[in-house]
Write a protein that holds these residues in place. Structure first.
Motif, mmCIF file in Angstrom:
data_model
loop_
_atom_site.group_PDB
_atom_site.id
_atom_site.type_symbol
_atom_site.label_atom_id
_atom_site.label_comp_id
_atom_site.label_asym_id
_atom_site.label_seq_id
_atom_site.Cartn_x
_atom_site.Cartn_y
_atom_site.Cartn_z
ATOM 1 N N PHE A 160 42.567 -69.868 -11.980
ATOM 2 C CA PHE A 160 41.850 -68.891 -11.875
ATOM 3 C C PHE A 160 40.589 -69.790 -11.179
ATOM 4 N N GLU A 161 40.201 -71.004 -10.827
ATOM 5 C CA GLU A 161 40.029 -71.043 -9.670
ATOM 6 C C GLU A 161 39.692 -70.985 -8.492
ATOM 7 N N ARG A 162 41.320 -71.274 -8.362
ATOM 8 C CA ARG A 162 41.263 -70.921 -6.789
ATOM 9 C C ARG A 162 41.994 -69.155 -5.977
ATOM 10 N N HIS A 163 41.662 -68.386 -7.605
ATOM 11 C CA HIS A 163 41.413 -67.235 -7.359
ATOM 12 C C HIS A 163 40.067 -66.134 -7.379
ATOM 13 N N PHE A 164 39.055 -67.085 -8.314
ATOM 14 C CA PHE A 164 37.804 -66.153 -8.745
ATOM 15 C C PHE A 164 36.688 -67.451 -7.961
ATOM 16 N N VAL A 165 36.796 -68.595 -8.255
ATOM 17 C CA VAL A 165 35.736 -69.714 -7.191
ATOM 18 C C VAL A 165 35.983 -69.349 -6.050
ATOM 19 N N PHE A 166 35.400 -68.534 -5.173
ATOM 20 C CA PHE A 166 35.224 -68.321 -3.707
ATOM 21 C C PHE A 166 34.122 -68.082 -2.841
ATOM 22 N N ASP A 167 33.446 -69.690 -3.498
ATOM 23 C CA ASP A 167 31.765 -69.662 -3.201
ATOM 24 C C ASP A 167 31.707 -70.934 -2.362
ATOM 25 N N GLN A 168 32.604 -70.998 -1.374
ATOM 26 C CA GLN A 168 32.340 -71.890 0.027
ATOM 27 C C GLN A 168 33.084 -71.749 1.786
ATOM 28 N N ALA A 169 33.784 -70.643 1.598
ATOM 29 C CA ALA A 169 33.928 -69.621 2.867
ATOM 30 C C ALA A 169 33.957 -67.804 2.238
ATOM 31 N N PRO A 170 33.810 -67.416 3.397
ATOM 32 C CA PRO A 170 33.146 -67.936 4.680
ATOM 33 C C PRO A 170 31.677 -68.050 4.196
ATOM 34 N N HIS A 171 30.612 -67.891 2.941
ATOM 35 C CA HIS A 171 29.601 -68.314 2.949
ATOM 36 C C HIS A 171 29.572 -68.819 1.700
ATOM 37 N N ARG A 172 28.364 -70.334 1.878
ATOM 38 C CA ARG A 172 28.488 -71.180 0.354
ATOM 39 C C ARG A 172 26.040 -71.114 0.867
ATOM 40 N N VAL A 185 31.123 -62.869 -12.816
ATOM 41 C CA VAL A 185 30.183 -61.563 -11.979
ATOM 42 C C VAL A 185 31.705 -60.018 -11.381
ATOM 43 N N ARG A 186 30.589 -59.336 -11.817
ATOM 44 C CA ARG A 186 31.524 -58.489 -11.122
ATOM 45 C C ARG A 186 31.013 -57.729 -10.324
ATOM 46 N N LEU A 187 31.323 -56.977 -9.004
ATOM 47 C CA LEU A 187 30.619 -56.496 -8.001
ATOM 48 C C LEU A 187 31.167 -54.800 -7.561
ATOM 49 N N ASP A 188 30.434 -53.917 -7.122
ATOM 50 C CA ASP A 188 30.666 -52.645 -6.406
ATOM 51 C C ASP A 188 30.860 -52.963 -5.313
ATOM 52 N N ILE A 189 31.747 -53.156 -4.445
ATOM 53 C CA ILE A 189 31.955 -52.801 -2.662
ATOM 54 C C ILE A 189 31.590 -52.786 -2.040
ATOM 55 N N ASP A 190 31.078 -51.372 -1.233
ATOM 56 C CA ASP A 190 31.583 -50.130 -0.942
ATOM 57 C C ASP A 190 32.168 -49.596 -1.532
ATOM 58 N N GLY A 191 32.244 -49.223 -2.823
ATOM 59 C CA GLY A 191 33.521 -48.822 -3.229
ATOM 60 C C GLY A 191 34.206 -49.652 -4.613
ATOM 61 N N ALA A 192 34.211 -50.668 -3.916
ATOM 62 C CA ALA A 192 35.583 -51.988 -4.176
ATOM 63 C C ALA A 192 34.803 -52.751 -5.495
ATOM 64 N N ARG A 193 35.685 -52.272 -6.550
ATOM 65 C CA ARG A 193 35.249 -53.888 -7.625
ATOM 66 C C ARG A 193 35.505 -54.811 -7.620
ATOM 67 N N VAL A 194 35.415 -56.373 -7.533
ATOM 68 C CA VAL A 194 35.740 -57.506 -7.252
ATOM 69 C C VAL A 194 34.686 -58.328 -8.184
ATOM 70 N N ALA A 195 35.524 -59.415 -8.499
ATOM 71 C CA ALA A 195 35.183 -60.461 -9.787
ATOM 72 C C ALA A 195 34.815 -61.613 -8.900
ATOM 73 N N GLY A 196 34.086 -62.827 -9.588
ATOM 74 C CA GLY A 196 33.806 -63.604 -8.637
ATOM 75 C C GLY A 196 32.791 -64.417 -9.350
ATOM 76 N N ALA A 197 33.527 -66.405 -9.861
ATOM 77 C CA ALA A 197 32.866 -66.916 -10.759
ATOM 78 C C ALA A 197 32.322 -68.791 -10.395
ATOM 79 N N ALA A 198 31.613 -68.957 -10.614
ATOM 80 C CA ALA A 198 30.813 -70.132 -10.615
ATOM 81 C C ALA A 198 30.671 -71.128 -11.417
ATOM 82 N N ILE A 199 31.208 -72.182 -11.296
ATOM 83 C CA ILE A 199 30.374 -73.071 -12.001
ATOM 84 C C ILE A 199 29.327 -73.860 -11.702
ATOM 85 N N ASP A 200 28.344 -74.170 -12.332
ATOM 86 C CA ASP A 200 26.825 -75.061 -11.105
ATOM 87 C C ASP A 200 26.237 -75.511 -13.294
ATOM 88 N N ARG A 201 25.775 -76.898 -12.536
ATOM 89 C CA ARG A 201 24.500 -77.724 -13.374
ATOM 90 C C ARG A 201 23.437 -76.545 -13.875
#
Length: 555
Positions: free
Chosen positions: A430-442, A514-530
């Motif tokens: 789960f984290e390897r594929h969806f928690v992608f919050d460090q690169a290229p942008h953080r 979150v599930r986004l539509d980015i230029d017509g493509a659907r992409v999911a992302g996740a994160a955990i924070d206090r």
């Protein structure tokens, strides 16, 4: 003629019982349980139990709540004789437990049996002789009258010798061995001869035990045989009617259950069904069957793993992982549809309400089984199983659209590994594929002003250095999407967003999906924070980072 020729065999005897009553009955209470683990179960072992193992198994049987325990064949075995003496001389028999011993209808063996029990407060003397045609004619060379005389004489010897031990409360038990292969009317005739000697009363009853020494017919036929006996034998009110089923056809448990409907009061069997040939009736299964129907089984089976450990160490016999009720995997679901149904039911099950969970006939917690073992994930599993494990183990409540995408990734990894994935592996995927919050942008930091219209200023680390993005909108997410769109020039919209706390208290973390539509493509992302806002912003970055990564791979 083929060596595998069914014409060599004939059906077992049946009973003409057109007015049978047992099919319309239900079991209302537990029978008297009689454990024969230390005799029948012990005789079935390649290496009989040592005195130490027998003592340990005795302790378990007492602890589980058995009130009648057959301890052996003391007239035929010196270890059994010594075990009986140990129980008596060491005062190991609780006041509410009665020991039972088996003996053939021979005077010398009967006398030796009583010697083994000298000084016992109470005991059951179980005498038997075979009554089936093949036993009468081919083993003993006797006719019907001759075999009946053996039974009558054995009963008389038991009664006579018991008078030499007046300090003990004796209960007599008789078994027409191979009852299921014996003519029903003749079995009644033999038992009537025994009863005529013993003269039991309702105040001091005897036990008549009907053994399926070899299981020769289906359980319904055995039920007919038991009901026939119960409705034709004399002195019924002075008899405890017992059954002892074997498992040659795989029906020992079913035969015992139907026998209870047919009038049996008592069941002899063993833990886990150990016994001669294919084994005896499995009392654990029988008792748990009652428990699952809301009937007190009269035995404490709440610690099955302890029972399995003691039994396997004492007998040397393994227990199949799919053994009914107590096997290692019986409450474990690998199938995706099963997992999804279990997860949904458990989420609605109220602890104060009757148990209603698909695929789980009882609450595994009643037997000390953890919920973490209920659903295990392999290549056959679906989104429900993966979601269940992540929620139970880590408090991550994934939205359905994320469950679907993650399940495909898990299936591929499980197929590649060729086995079950544990909870830690699932979280790592789960984290390897969806928690992608460090690169290229953080996210390096943010400031959010809420004055009726939210304005955000977010510091973002990029491959080209730090950038400050500014945007506005109804809420932090809308404001950040505005900022990101202005800076990147990409068309981004939010299709779905979910968040929840992980745990309780001021230190609880927040999970955001979150599930986004980015230029017509659907992409999911996740994160955990206090920080809940930071969690949502990092989830958005995970999605856009994944989107860029996918585009780069496609290029």
């Amino acid at each position: 003629m083929s060596r595998f020729d069914h014409r060599r065999y004939h059906p077992g005897p049946v009973v003409d019982l057109p007015n049978r009553q047992w099919p319309g009955r239900t079991v209302q209470k537990a029978p008297v349980w009689a454990s024969v683990d230390l005799r029948d179960g012990n005789q079935a072992l390649h290496e009989p139990m040592s005195p130490e193992r027998k003592q340990r198994l005795w302790g378990l049987l007492v602890e589980l709540g058995f009130k009648e325990i057959e301890i052996g064949f003391p007239a035929a075995s010196q270890p059994d004789f010594d075990f009986a003496r140990w129980l008596i001389e060491e005062d190991r028999i609780p006041s509410d437990v009665t020991v039972q011993v088996l003996v053939q209808a021979r005077e010398d063996l009967i006398r030796r049996t009583f010697e083994a029990l000298h000084g016992v407060p109470r005991a059951i003397i179980h005498v038997y002789n075979s009554t089936s045609p093949v036993q009468r004619e081919w083993v003993f060379g006797q006719d019907r009258e001759g075999v009946k005389a053996i039974a009558r004489q054995g009963a008389a010897w038991v009664q006579a010798v018991s008078r030499d031990y007046p300090e003990t409360h004796w209960t007599f038990q008789y078994s027409p061995e191979s009852y299921t292969a014996t003519e029903p009317d003749y079995a009644i005739e033999v038992c009537e001869a025994v009863l005529e000697v013993w003269q039991p009363t309702p105040e001091h009853p005897c036990i008549i035990n009907l053994p399926a020494t070899v299981e020769v017919s289906s359980p319904n036929v055995f039920a007919d045989q038991v009901e026939y006996f119960a409705t034709h034998i004399g002195r019924r009110e002075a008899i405890v009617l017992s059954v002892h089923t074997h498992n040659d056809r795989g029906g020992a448990v079913a035969a015992a259950e139907l026998a209870l409907l047919a009038g049996a009061d008592r069941v002899e069997g063993t833990l886990l069904g150990n016994g001669e040939r294919t084994g005896n009736a499995d009392i654990l299964t029988l008792a748990m069957n009652l428990y699952s129907q809301g009937i007190d089984p009269g035995l404490d089976l709440s610690r099955p793993d302890e029972i399995l450990q003691v039994c396997t160490e004492c007998t040397g016999l393994p227990v199949h992982p799919r053994h009914p009720w107590v096997g290692e995997l019986v409450y474990t679901a690998f199938s995706g549809s099963h997992q999804d149904a279990i997860r949904k039911c458990l989420s609605r099950q109220d602890s104060c309400e009757p148990w209603r969970v698909a695929y789980l006939p009882i609450d595994p917690g009643d037997l000390g089984r953890s919920y973490e073992a209920v659903i295990r994930v392999n290549s056959q599993s679906g989104k429900g199983g993966v979601a269940f494990v992540l929620e139970r183990e880590f408090g991550l409540v994934l939205p359905r659209w994320l469950q679907v995408e993650l399940a495909g990734l898990v299936q591929r990894e499980s197929e590649a590994r060729g086995g079950v994935l544990d909870a830690g592996s699932l979280r790592a995927i789960f984290e390897r594929h969806f928690v992608f919050d460090q690169a290229p942008h953080r996210l390096l930091g943010y400031r959010l002003d809420r004055n009726g219209h939210d304005v955000i200023e977010a510091r973002i680390g990029t491959p080209d250095g730090e950038r400050v993005l500014r945007g506005e909108g109804q809420g932090a997410i809308a404001a950040f999407i505005d900022a990101w769109t202005r800076w990147s020039g990409r068309r981004v919209s939010v299709l779905d967003y979910r968040e929840h706390a992980i745990g309780e208290g001021t230190d609880a973390e927040a999970a955001a999906y979150v599930r986004l539509d980015i230029d017509g493509a659907r992409v999911a992302g996740a994160a955990i924070d206090r920080d809940t806002v930071a969690a949502s912003l990092r989830a958005l970055l995970s999605a856009v980072n994944r989107g860029q990564s996918s585009q780069a791979e496609a290029a």
